[in-house]
Design an enzyme around this catalytic site. Structure first.
Site, PDB file in Angstrom:
ATOM      1  N   ARG A 122       0.928  -1.299   0.101  1.00  0.00           N
ATOM      2  CA  ARG A 122      -0.134   0.080   0.027  1.00  0.00           C
ATOM      3  C   ARG A 122       0.805   1.149  -0.216  1.00  0.00           C
ATOM      4  O   ARG A 122       0.439   2.363   0.549  1.00  0.00           O
ATOM      5  CB  ARG A 122      -0.729   0.031   1.239  1.00  0.00           C
ATOM      6  CG  ARG A 122      -2.018  -1.331   1.142  1.00  0.00           C
ATOM      7  CD  ARG A 122      -3.076  -0.816   2.048  1.00  0.00           C
ATOM      8  NE  ARG A 122      -4.032  -2.024   2.068  1.00  0.00           N
ATOM      9  CZ  ARG A 122      -3.476  -3.109   2.473  1.00  0.00           C
ATOM     10  NH1 ARG A 122      -2.472  -3.359   3.294  1.00  0.00           N
ATOM     11  NH2 ARG A 122      -4.431  -4.206   2.384  1.00  0.00           N
ATOM     12  N   LYS A 144       2.497  11.810 -10.672  1.00  0.00           N
ATOM     13  CA  LYS A 144       1.555  10.662 -11.506  1.00  0.00           C
ATOM     14  C   LYS A 144       2.316   9.330 -11.828  1.00  0.00           C
ATOM     15  O   LYS A 144       3.476   9.621 -12.426  1.00  0.00           O
ATOM     16  CB  LYS A 144       1.023  11.527 -12.875  1.00  0.00           C
ATOM     17  CG  LYS A 144      -0.106  12.491 -12.495  1.00  0.00           C
ATOM     18  CD  LYS A 144      -1.144  12.672 -13.914  1.00  0.00           C
ATOM     19  CE  LYS A 144      -0.463  13.631 -14.833  1.00  0.00           C
ATOM     20  NZ  LYS A 144      -1.278  13.669 -15.981  1.00  0.00           N
ATOM     21  N   GLU A 186       8.717  19.786 -24.928  1.00  0.00           N
ATOM     22  CA  GLU A 186       8.170  20.016 -23.864  1.00  0.00           C
ATOM     23  C   GLU A 186       8.632  21.311 -23.131  1.00  0.00           C
ATOM     24  O   GLU A 186       7.790  21.976 -22.545  1.00  0.00           O
ATOM     25  CB  GLU A 186       8.141  18.903 -22.814  1.00  0.00           C
ATOM     26  CG  GLU A 186       7.118  17.602 -23.171  1.00  0.00           C
ATOM     27  CD  GLU A 186       5.858  17.354 -23.073  1.00  0.00           C
ATOM     28  OE1 GLU A 186       5.499  18.527 -22.460  1.00  0.00           O
ATOM     29  OE2 GLU A 186       5.152  16.523 -23.181  1.00  0.00           O
ATOM     30  N   LYS A 228       7.044  23.421 -13.499  1.00  0.00           N
ATOM     31  CA  LYS A 228       6.108  22.248 -13.327  1.00  0.00           C
ATOM     32  C   LYS A 228       5.765  21.982 -11.698  1.00  0.00           C
ATOM     33  O   LYS A 228       5.077  21.746 -11.422  1.00  0.00           O
ATOM     34  CB  LYS A 228       6.780  20.920 -13.710  1.00  0.00           C
ATOM     35  CG  LYS A 228       6.289  19.754 -13.466  1.00  0.00           C
ATOM     36  CD  LYS A 228       5.339  19.029 -14.300  1.00  0.00           C
ATOM     37  CE  LYS A 228       4.567  17.861 -13.910  1.00  0.00           C
ATOM     38  NZ  LYS A 228       4.342  16.753 -14.857  1.00  0.00           N
ATOM     39  N   GLU A 238      -4.718  17.755 -10.379  1.00  0.00           N
ATOM     40  CA  GLU A 238      -5.165  18.155 -11.642  1.00  0.00           C
ATOM     41  C   GLU A 238      -6.528  18.465 -11.832  1.00  0.00           C
ATOM     42  O   GLU A 238      -7.001  17.946 -12.742  1.00  0.00           O
ATOM     43  CB  GLU A 238      -4.683  16.886 -12.736  1.00  0.00           C
ATOM     44  CG  GLU A 238      -4.404  17.592 -13.987  1.00  0.00           C
ATOM     45  CD  GLU A 238      -3.837  16.410 -14.834  1.00  0.00           C
ATOM     46  OE1 GLU A 238      -4.247  15.288 -14.848  1.00  0.00           O
ATOM     47  OE2 GLU A 238      -2.552  16.531 -15.548  1.00  0.00           O
ATOM     48  N   ARG A 242      -3.327  22.795 -13.105  1.00  0.00           N
ATOM     49  CA  ARG A 242      -2.323  22.121 -13.816  1.00  0.00           C
ATOM     50  C   ARG A 242      -2.786  21.787 -15.411  1.00  0.00           C
ATOM     51  O   ARG A 242      -2.068  21.606 -16.050  1.00  0.00           O
ATOM     52  CB  ARG A 242      -2.541  20.622 -13.023  1.00  0.00           C
ATOM     53  CG  ARG A 242      -1.264  19.867 -13.448  1.00  0.00           C
ATOM     54  CD  ARG A 242      -1.211  18.723 -12.140  1.00  0.00           C
ATOM     55  NE  ARG A 242      -0.187  17.708 -12.629  1.00  0.00           N
ATOM     56  CZ  ARG A 242       0.364  16.965 -11.704  1.00  0.00           C
ATOM     57  NH1 ARG A 242      -0.018  16.867 -10.525  1.00  0.00           N
ATOM     58  NH2 ARG A 242       1.168  15.923 -12.206  1.00  0.00           N
ATOM     59  N   ASN A 246      -1.393  21.245 -20.156  1.00  0.00           N
ATOM     60  CA  ASN A 246      -1.899  20.548 -21.281  1.00  0.00           C
ATOM     61  C   ASN A 246      -1.724  21.183 -22.590  1.00  0.00           C
ATOM     62  O   ASN A 246      -2.684  20.579 -23.719  1.00  0.00           O
ATOM     63  CB  ASN A 246      -3.286  20.224 -21.055  1.00  0.00           C
ATOM     64  CG  ASN A 246      -3.710  18.755 -21.027  1.00  0.00           C
ATOM     65  OD1 ASN A 246      -2.508  18.240 -20.757  1.00  0.00           O
ATOM     66  ND2 ASN A 246      -4.855  18.369 -21.407  1.00  0.00           N
ATOM     67  N   HIS A 249      -1.454  19.514 -26.107  1.00  0.00           N
ATOM     68  CA  HIS A 249      -1.808  18.184 -25.639  1.00  0.00           C
ATOM     69  C   HIS A 249      -2.979  17.570 -26.283  1.00  0.00           C
ATOM     70  O   HIS A 249      -3.324  16.248 -26.570  1.00  0.00           O
ATOM     71  CB  HIS A 249      -1.538  17.694 -24.110  1.00  0.00           C
ATOM     72  CG  HIS A 249      -0.156  17.751 -23.790  1.00  0.00           C
ATOM     73  ND1 HIS A 249       0.716  18.651 -24.021  1.00  0.00           N
ATOM     74  CD2 HIS A 249       0.622  16.640 -23.145  1.00  0.00           C
ATOM     75  CE1 HIS A 249       2.015  18.508 -23.611  1.00  0.00           C
ATOM     76  NE2 HIS A 249       1.940  17.290 -23.004  1.00  0.00           N
ATOM     77  N   HIS A 253      -2.498  14.451 -28.104  1.00  0.00           N
ATOM     78  CA  HIS A 253      -2.800  13.231 -27.810  1.00  0.00           C
ATOM     79  C   HIS A 253      -3.531  12.399 -28.766  1.00  0.00           C
ATOM     80  O   HIS A 253      -3.668  11.161 -29.274  1.00  0.00           O
ATOM     81  CB  HIS A 253      -3.701  13.392 -26.565  1.00  0.00           C
ATOM     82  CG  HIS A 253      -2.909  13.447 -25.379  1.00  0.00           C
ATOM     83  ND1 HIS A 253      -3.291  14.062 -24.203  1.00  0.00           N
ATOM     84  CD2 HIS A 253      -1.647  12.903 -24.773  1.00  0.00           C
ATOM     85  CE1 HIS A 253      -2.689  14.225 -22.895  1.00  0.00           C
ATOM     86  NE2 HIS A 253      -1.590  13.461 -23.704  1.00  0.00           N
ATOM     87  N   HIS A 266       6.134  11.245 -28.201  1.00  0.00           N
ATOM     88  CA  HIS A 266       5.059  12.236 -27.568  1.00  0.00           C
ATOM     89  C   HIS A 266       5.477  13.756 -27.872  1.00  0.00           C
ATOM     90  O   HIS A 266       4.367  14.336 -28.185  1.00  0.00           O
ATOM     91  CB  HIS A 266       4.951  11.860 -26.098  1.00  0.00           C
ATOM     92  CG  HIS A 266       4.198  12.848 -25.304  1.00  0.00           C
ATOM     93  ND1 HIS A 266       2.781  12.810 -25.177  1.00  0.00           N
ATOM     94  CD2 HIS A 266       4.494  13.846 -24.284  1.00  0.00           C
ATOM     95  CE1 HIS A 266       2.436  13.735 -24.504  1.00  0.00           C
ATOM     96  NE2 HIS A 266       3.133  14.253 -23.900  1.00  0.00           N
TER      97      HIS A 266
END
Ligand SMILES: NC(=O)c1ccc[n+]([C@@H]2O[C@H](COP(=O)([O-])OP(=O)(O)OC[C@H]3O[C@@H](n4cnc5c(N)ncnc54)[C@H](O)[C@@H]3O)[C@@H](O)[C@H]2O)c1
Ligand SMILES: [Zn+2]
Length: 364
Positions: A122, A144, A186, A228, A238, A242, A246, A249, A253, A266
């Protein structure tokens, strides 16, 4: 060279990002300084381990007794079966709550080792030692973690903040040029959304940055990490701020998904996404044409992007509408309003999007 320290302060944990040439050799001292649990277990990929593992191992485990956990790191291995191999190794070595997983690798290793750390017992401690530019400026910060599902990217995951992030710009020397460039897009994103001075630095020092000297890279990585870190500190899960990260993106994406994640790195897809978003903004009169052109010039100056002339604007639009980040069927766009400033728009129409995509090279 001076080391740069940036503090990330999220509600669940505060932790330092340390950026310094040669950090790999000083990792043990850095982790001791921040009371990171002492039994440190390395996770990496065979390639990254061969290139950079020995230095980290010498720092963390001078006696050389502990074997690293090595798993493959392509995007196609970023799934639960690979994470399971990490669990197997953790059980075999009797890892416990006093253990720390130290992830040495790109975003794929970081996300998988991070997910293992979030879920084993956990949750045990995690340290990121990112080795791609993308991982250093993006994936290692913010907590993340996760893996892909056969039906979609990053569908399985969690938030698990690391105890520390150790960034050694020196390791980028071995990165393939295409990967390095993919990370730079990025960095352009950070400049375009949040820092005119970072944007200018990229324009001014492009050659030195490509030379990958720590002197040229450290300020660029540090400024990106600062941005960041500040966004993540404001908005760990998010929900709002945040979202500006994006930028590029939404279409990016969609381009990755349309081409089944095979043709574009990416960052390259994000470069197209940034061009399209800037085009939408410029067409609306929200962004000065000169600034749109400055972004296009900077992206072009890094070298050619893989072509998109055989991909239709309609296909990209359809893929966008399926994005998990669309809210109640509405696409939310991060639009630049100047170099270093953005706004969020949820009223961008299909015809605006398709027109912009055509302007940046997609077919009708
Ligand atoms: N968690 C987050 O917030 C977040 C953010 C952005 C991206 N990501 C994830 O990151 C992943 C992409 O990460 P990436 O671009 O680092 O790709 P990657 O981890 O696949 O690394 C790219 C390639 O570079 C190699 N490599 C790594 N370091 C090297 C080095 N120093 N020298 C030579 N080769 C090296 C790797 O073996 C790999 O083949 C995606 O899965 C994406 O979903 C996560
Ligand atoms: Zn990205």
């Amino acid at each position: 060279m001076e080391s740069v320290r940036i503090d990330v302060a999220t509600p669940s944990r505060a932790y330092p990002v340390t950026i310094v040439d040669g950090a790999l050799d000083r990792t043990a001292a850095l982790l001791d300084e921040h009371s990171v649990p002492e039994r440190r277990i390395l996770v990496s990929s065979p390639l990254v381990w061969r290139l950079h593992g020995a230095r980290l191992a010498r720092s963390l485990d001078p006696a050389g007794t502990a074997a690293p956990i090595l798993v493959p790191d392509g995007e196609r291995f970023k799934h639960l079966a690979t994470v399971s191999r990490i669990y197997d190794a953790l059980v075999q070595t009797s890892a416990d709550r006093g253990s720390t997983l130290v992830a040495l690798g790109g975003g794929v290793i970081g996300d998988m080792a991070g997910f293992a750390a979030a879920t084993y017992l956990r949750g045990i401690a995690l340290v990121h030692v990112p080795t791609t530019l993308l991982a250093q400026v993006d994936s290692a910060i913010g907590g993340k973690v996760g893996v892909n599902h056969p039906l979609g990217k990053n569908l399985i995951g969690s938030f698990h903040q690391p105890h520390a992030v150790v960034v050694d710009p020196g390791v980028l020397g071995t990165l393939p040029r295409r990967e390095f460039r993919a990370g730079l897009y990025e960095v352009i994103k950070y400049g375009m959304t949040s820092s005119h001075s970072l944007f200018d630095r990229l324009v001014r020092e492009r050659k030195a940055i490509f030379g990958r000297t720590p002197e040229a890279l450290t300020p660029v990585i540090a400024e990106s990490c600062r941005i960041k870190a500040s966004v993540v500190s404001l908005d760990e899960r998010e929900s709002g701020p945040r979202m500006i990260l994006n930028f590029g993106h939404t279409a990016g994406h969609a381009l990755e998904a349309t081409t089944k994640f095979r043709h574009f790195r990416h960052g390259e897809a994000v470069a197209y996404g940034m061009l399209a978003a800037a085009q939408i903004a410029a067409s609306r009169g929200a962004l000065a044409e000169l600034e749109r052109q400055a972004l296009a010039d900077l992206i072009a100056s890094l070298g050619p992007l893989p072509p998109v002339a055989d991909i239709s604007a309609a296909q990209i639009f359809t893929a966008m509408s399926h994005d998990k980040k669309a809210v109640a069927g509405r696409l939310r766009f991060v639009l630049p309003t100047a170099i270093g400033a953005t706004t969020i728009a949820d009223d961008v129409t299909e015809s605006e999007i398709r027109a912009a995509l055509k302007r940046v090279g997609f077919r009708a």
